[in-house]
Design a protein around this motif. Sequence first.
Motif, PDB file in Angstrom:
ATOM      1  N   LYS A  45      36.709  -4.265   4.221  1.00  0.00           N
ATOM      2  CA  LYS A  45      37.307  -5.128   3.213  1.00  0.00           C
ATOM      3  C   LYS A  45      38.733  -5.460   3.642  1.00  0.00           C
ATOM      4  CE  LYS A  45      34.662  -3.303  -0.708  1.00  0.00           C
ATOM      5  NZ  LYS A  45      34.730  -2.716  -2.093  1.00  0.00           N
ATOM      6  N   GLY A  46      39.224  -6.609   3.194  1.00  0.00           N
ATOM      7  CA  GLY A  46      40.561  -7.038   3.590  1.00  0.00           C
ATOM      8  C   GLY A  46      41.648  -6.515   2.676  1.00  0.00           C
ATOM      9  N   ILE A  47      41.790  -7.114   1.500  1.00  0.00           N
ATOM     10  CA  ILE A  47      42.802  -6.704   0.516  1.00  0.00           C
ATOM     11  C   ILE A  47      42.103  -6.472  -0.811  1.00  0.00           C
ATOM     12  CG2 ILE A  47      44.857  -7.401  -0.771  1.00  0.00           C
ATOM     13  CD1 ILE A  47      45.745  -9.037   1.593  1.00  0.00           C
ATOM     14  N   VAL A  48      42.375  -5.326  -1.412  1.00  0.00           N
ATOM     15  CA  VAL A  48      41.886  -5.001  -2.756  1.00  0.00           C
ATOM     16  C   VAL A  48      43.115  -4.760  -3.615  1.00  0.00           C
ATOM     17  CG1 VAL A  48      40.551  -3.407  -4.156  1.00  0.00           C
ATOM     18  CG2 VAL A  48      39.748  -4.011  -1.866  1.00  0.00           C
ATOM     19  N   PHE A  49      43.270  -5.559  -4.684  1.00  0.00           N
ATOM     20  CA  PHE A  49      44.517  -5.526  -5.461  1.00  0.00           C
ATOM     21  C   PHE A  49      44.194  -5.501  -6.948  1.00  0.00           C
ATOM     22  CE2 PHE A  49      48.073  -7.383  -7.727  1.00  0.00           C
ATOM     23  CZ  PHE A  49      49.168  -6.760  -7.144  1.00  0.00           C
ATOM     24  N   SER A  50      45.038  -4.758  -7.699  1.00  0.00           N
ATOM     25  CA  SER A  50      44.904  -4.757  -9.162  1.00  0.00           C
ATOM     26  C   SER A  50      46.225  -4.352  -9.786  1.00  0.00           C
ATOM     27  CB  SER A  50      43.798  -3.788  -9.606  1.00  0.00           C
ATOM     28  OG  SER A  50      44.152  -2.454  -9.310  1.00  0.00           O
ATOM     29  N   GLY A  51      46.471  -4.884 -10.978  1.00  0.00           N
ATOM     30  CA  GLY A  51      47.608  -4.426 -11.774  1.00  0.00           C
ATOM     31  C   GLY A  51      48.956  -4.968 -11.383  1.00  0.00           C
ATOM     32  N   GLY A  52      49.089  -6.292 -11.232  1.00  0.00           N
ATOM     33  CA  GLY A  52      50.400  -6.845 -10.913  1.00  0.00           C
ATOM     34  C   GLY A  52      50.315  -8.241 -10.347  1.00  0.00           C
ATOM     35  N   THR A  53      51.203  -8.548  -9.401  1.00  0.00           N
ATOM     36  CA  THR A  53      51.292  -9.872  -8.801  1.00  0.00           C
ATOM     37  C   THR A  53      51.141  -9.746  -7.293  1.00  0.00           C
ATOM     38  OG1 THR A  53      52.786 -10.633 -10.549  1.00  0.00           O
ATOM     39  CG2 THR A  53      52.729 -11.923  -8.521  1.00  0.00           C
ATOM     40  N   LEU A  54      50.209 -10.519  -6.742  1.00  0.00           N
ATOM     41  CA  LEU A  54      49.961 -10.541  -5.306  1.00  0.00           C
ATOM     42  C   LEU A  54      50.330 -11.917  -4.771  1.00  0.00           C
ATOM     43  CD1 LEU A  54      48.736  -9.552  -2.586  1.00  0.00           C
ATOM     44  CD2 LEU A  54      46.508 -10.334  -3.445  1.00  0.00           C
ATOM     45  N   ALA A  55      51.182 -11.958  -3.743  1.00  0.00           N
ATOM     46  CA  ALA A  55      51.552 -13.214  -3.086  1.00  0.00           C
ATOM     47  C   ALA A  55      51.201 -13.086  -1.607  1.00  0.00           C
ATOM     48  CB  ALA A  55      53.039 -13.502  -3.265  1.00  0.00           C
ATOM     49  N   LEU A  56      50.187 -13.832  -1.197  1.00  0.00           N
ATOM     50  CA  LEU A  56      49.740 -13.835   0.198  1.00  0.00           C
ATOM     51  C   LEU A  56      50.213 -15.151   0.810  1.00  0.00           C
ATOM     52  CD1 LEU A  56      47.913 -12.078   2.102  1.00  0.00           C
ATOM     53  CD2 LEU A  56      46.040 -13.608   1.487  1.00  0.00           C
ATOM     54  N   HIS A  57      51.195 -15.060   1.721  1.00  0.00           N
ATOM     55  CA  HIS A  57      51.836 -16.267   2.237  1.00  0.00           C
ATOM     56  C   HIS A  57      51.714 -16.319   3.752  1.00  0.00           C
ATOM     57  CE1 HIS A  57      55.113 -19.024   3.398  1.00  0.00           C
ATOM     58  NE2 HIS A  57      54.986 -19.533   2.200  1.00  0.00           N
ATOM     59  N   SER A  58      51.186 -17.439   4.270  1.00  0.00           N
ATOM     60  CA  SER A  58      51.068 -17.655   5.718  1.00  0.00           C
ATOM     61  C   SER A  58      50.441 -16.445   6.403  1.00  0.00           C
ATOM     62  CB  SER A  58      52.437 -17.985   6.323  1.00  0.00           C
ATOM     63  OG  SER A  58      52.938 -19.192   5.786  1.00  0.00           O
ATOM     64  N   SER A  59      49.374 -15.937   5.822  1.00  0.00           N
ATOM     65  CA  SER A  59      48.683 -14.752   6.335  1.00  0.00           C
ATOM     66  C   SER A  59      47.187 -15.017   6.376  1.00  0.00           C
ATOM     67  CB  SER A  59      48.977 -13.525   5.457  1.00  0.00           C
ATOM     68  OG  SER A  59      50.367 -13.248   5.432  1.00  0.00           O
ATOM     69  N   SER A  60      46.487 -14.237   7.183  1.00  0.00           N
ATOM     70  CA  SER A  60      45.046 -14.388   7.347  1.00  0.00           C
ATOM     71  C   SER A  60      44.352 -13.053   7.160  1.00  0.00           C
ATOM     72  CB  SER A  60      44.708 -14.961   8.727  1.00  0.00           C
ATOM     73  OG  SER A  60      45.203 -16.286   8.872  1.00  0.00           O
ATOM     74  N   VAL A  61      43.139 -13.105   6.586  1.00  0.00           N
ATOM     75  CA  VAL A  61      42.347 -11.909   6.335  1.00  0.00           C
ATOM     76  C   VAL A  61      40.930 -12.169   6.833  1.00  0.00           C
ATOM     77  CG1 VAL A  61      41.453 -10.320   4.602  1.00  0.00           C
ATOM     78  CG2 VAL A  61      43.732 -11.323   4.311  1.00  0.00           C
ATOM     79  N   ARG A  62      40.428 -11.275   7.688  1.00  0.00           N
ATOM     80  CA  ARG A  62      39.067 -11.362   8.208  1.00  0.00           C
ATOM     81  C   ARG A  62      38.382 -10.039   7.907  1.00  0.00           C
ATOM     82  NH1 ARG A  62      38.042 -11.745  13.170  1.00  0.00           N
ATOM     83  NH2 ARG A  62      36.562 -13.472  13.170  1.00  0.00           N
ATOM     84  N   ALA A  63      37.282 -10.100   7.153  1.00  0.00           N
ATOM     85  CA  ALA A  63      36.626  -8.880   6.703  1.00  0.00           C
ATOM     86  C   ALA A  63      35.112  -9.012   6.834  1.00  0.00           C
ATOM     87  CB  ALA A  63      37.019  -8.578   5.263  1.00  0.00           C
ATOM     88  N   PHE A  64      34.435  -7.867   6.633  1.00  0.00           N
ATOM     89  CA  PHE A  64      32.977  -7.836   6.692  1.00  0.00           C
ATOM     90  C   PHE A  64      32.386  -8.235   5.341  1.00  0.00           C
ATOM     91  CE2 PHE A  64      29.000  -5.200   6.378  1.00  0.00           C
ATOM     92  CZ  PHE A  64      28.246  -5.959   7.248  1.00  0.00           C
ATOM     93  N   THR A  65      32.805  -7.600   4.255  1.00  0.00           N
ATOM     94  CA  THR A  65      32.277  -7.933   2.927  1.00  0.00           C
ATOM     95  C   THR A  65      33.297  -8.760   2.145  1.00  0.00           C
ATOM     96  OG1 THR A  65      33.026  -5.781   2.088  1.00  0.00           O
ATOM     97  CG2 THR A  65      30.743  -5.945   2.873  1.00  0.00           C
TER      98      THR A  65
END
Length: 765
Positions: A568-588
Amino acid sequence: MNTRRWLWALVPVVASACGDAGELEVREMATTSAQALLAARPTLFRYRAIGAAGSEMRYAAELPQEDGTTVVLRLEGCLDERAVRELFGVRRSAIAERTDVVLDPAAPMIACPDRIAPDANVHAEPRTQGLSRLEYRLDGEPPEAGPGRYFVIPNRCGGLMKHLGIAERARRAPAPPLGSPGWTPEPGATPIQLSCANERATEPYDGWEVHSAWLPSVEFRWMLLVKKGDTSFFVESLDGRPYNDLTDAERERGLAALRKLLAVPSSWQSTDVVPEDGEIEPDMPFFDVCLDRCGAAGWIPAHKVLRDGYLECESGSLDPSTGGCLDGERRGYTERLELDGTTSRRAPLGGVVLDLPLCTAGETWERRFGLSGRDGGGTWLARLISAYNAGKSEGAAPRSVALPCLVPDRTCSVTLRDSADLSTTTVATLTRSCAVDAEALEVRVGKRATVSRPPFTLDAAAFPARMRRVRMVGEPEGSLITVAQPTCGFGTSTACTEAQPAISVKGDMTVDLEHLRLVSRAPTGSTSGPPAPLARVGVQAAGSAARGLVLRVRDVVIGGDTAPVFYKGIVFSGGTLALHSSSVRAFTDGVSADRARVSIVSWPVAGVHGIESLAQPGLTPDDLVDLRGEWIGGSVANFRALTLSADVQAFVVGMRVSGPMAVSWNDDRATWTEDGLLAVDSTFSSAPGYFDRDSVMLSVAGRGQLNFVNTRVADFGHVLRCPSRLSGGTARVIFDRPEFDEITYGLRQGACTFESATLWDPTGE
């Protein structure tokens, strides 16, 4: 050990202890000479001379001698100022330039590199405060028949001793006869007494500077020039009074007060400068800074602007009698939420915009410039839309002056060694050398780092109470963090059946991850097929029920181009997530979030960054198994690029979103006043080679409004999958200016409301 070599230096001491009066007299004279020479300081200067390449800057040293005269020493071939300074220990004093200098070719010299003959006679005095002697004879010159010249070098002058190789020459020289004082010059030989300053090097200083500036092109006025790094500006007035009109005593007090305000150290001098005309631009502001009147209700700052070569009040009219401004008003600043998740304050003054930092210290530029604040206004999503529109504006952006904090934040900076193992790096290790009042931690990663077993954990509960901001930053080109396959069970090699995070963030705080490349460690040994996905979550972050966690991920890659990718790439909860000029490659799951506000932005160029599910190359349908070994290839719901679950609002700009199920919307909003998901300028596509007819661009399992503006949808079996019934309402799906390409089936909207000016021609019906 050659005892004779060491004993000869002790003979004079023994002789004096035995009552040799003559030797005692010589020693006293030598001591007096040494003391005078140790106190002497050279004067370095530069001059222009004609060399092989034309006119060049050369250096020379003026050396005090024991008889009260001075000797000018040529520095032949020593053209590097830093090397010259180190040679004589003159690390801080200025080196003046002299004109009309003509040096005698017969004057003594020190050459770079050294040209003293290797077999020149030497006497190395073993005492630190002693004097050594070296015969002055250049390489290739025969020994002189009569008395010659010789250098006298204080042993404390390390630069000269090293350059002339005194220690090495003494080791090579034959050992003197037992009882002999070593080599001594012939009677009548001329000493050339060298000296050094041994100044401490100037401490690196990157703080504020304040200088008096004379501006002939601005009404021949005196002002104050304030500088820090690449930022500089002029202060025209102090407490509403023009600096040019102050008395000398008032100017000195004003300069001292501004230096104190900016914490300029006493070791850093203020000078008089004359800026180049190119530094003075039309419509540039000249500021009024308050020193004593900041809290006065009647104080209105007298900021001025240069127009047509004359100063005018930025607000109000110029009072010719005082140089102040009449009927002015305070300017305000606005707060703006930026696309990278940060908040900025901006204030237009004259023809520029001030970028004001958000700092923790109570002393701010807003107060000193007399600015009144006003909030940027609007909801979180509305403020992001405003930032997007401002960035896309066709008009030329105004000049900006970005100001650092007036008083620097109390930040503790830690630099990790190269190839550090983050699994063994704890919060306690990182903060053990931090000041008790530190409010932020900066962790600088080397070119490489690893995560071997446990995750690198940032837990708010483990940090000091005042420290609630962490910045983990790599090299500008991106620090490579190699992540190993985890094992579960202490002391065992048991494989994990649940994905373990590489980086774990817990609790309510602000965390910035910048310039990092998280990739899997290459599997060892040969395998019959493609390697199994890494049993890791790239970044797992969870805030409290108060949702106080802010995670900003900027210029980060999770999962490289080679196998295996992260489970998995990013798992987030409970706040604010800012993904800027970034890449995520995952299986699921590429990125999944709940109880959060999520912004995912590729900026300024769309399509450069992406989120991918089922991103590992070379897999067959039989390879689609979970960490327990169970086959999960029967449902596209197991491979979701972007998953938005309960109580989530999301803003997506310019991204490539790719997977068998590109977007999964699992929120359930009974009412809404704005979009739950707004995607702009983005491309959605299926993972090639998998689930060709079953792939889904958007799966909806809850209520809400989902808006796709100027998006491209390609290579899916279905654009929308929506249940036949949604309890208590509906989901509204809007496509504004879409482009559909290679869609297998037609629209099957179920309980969703679907709005689009154009549809697609199904390829499989």
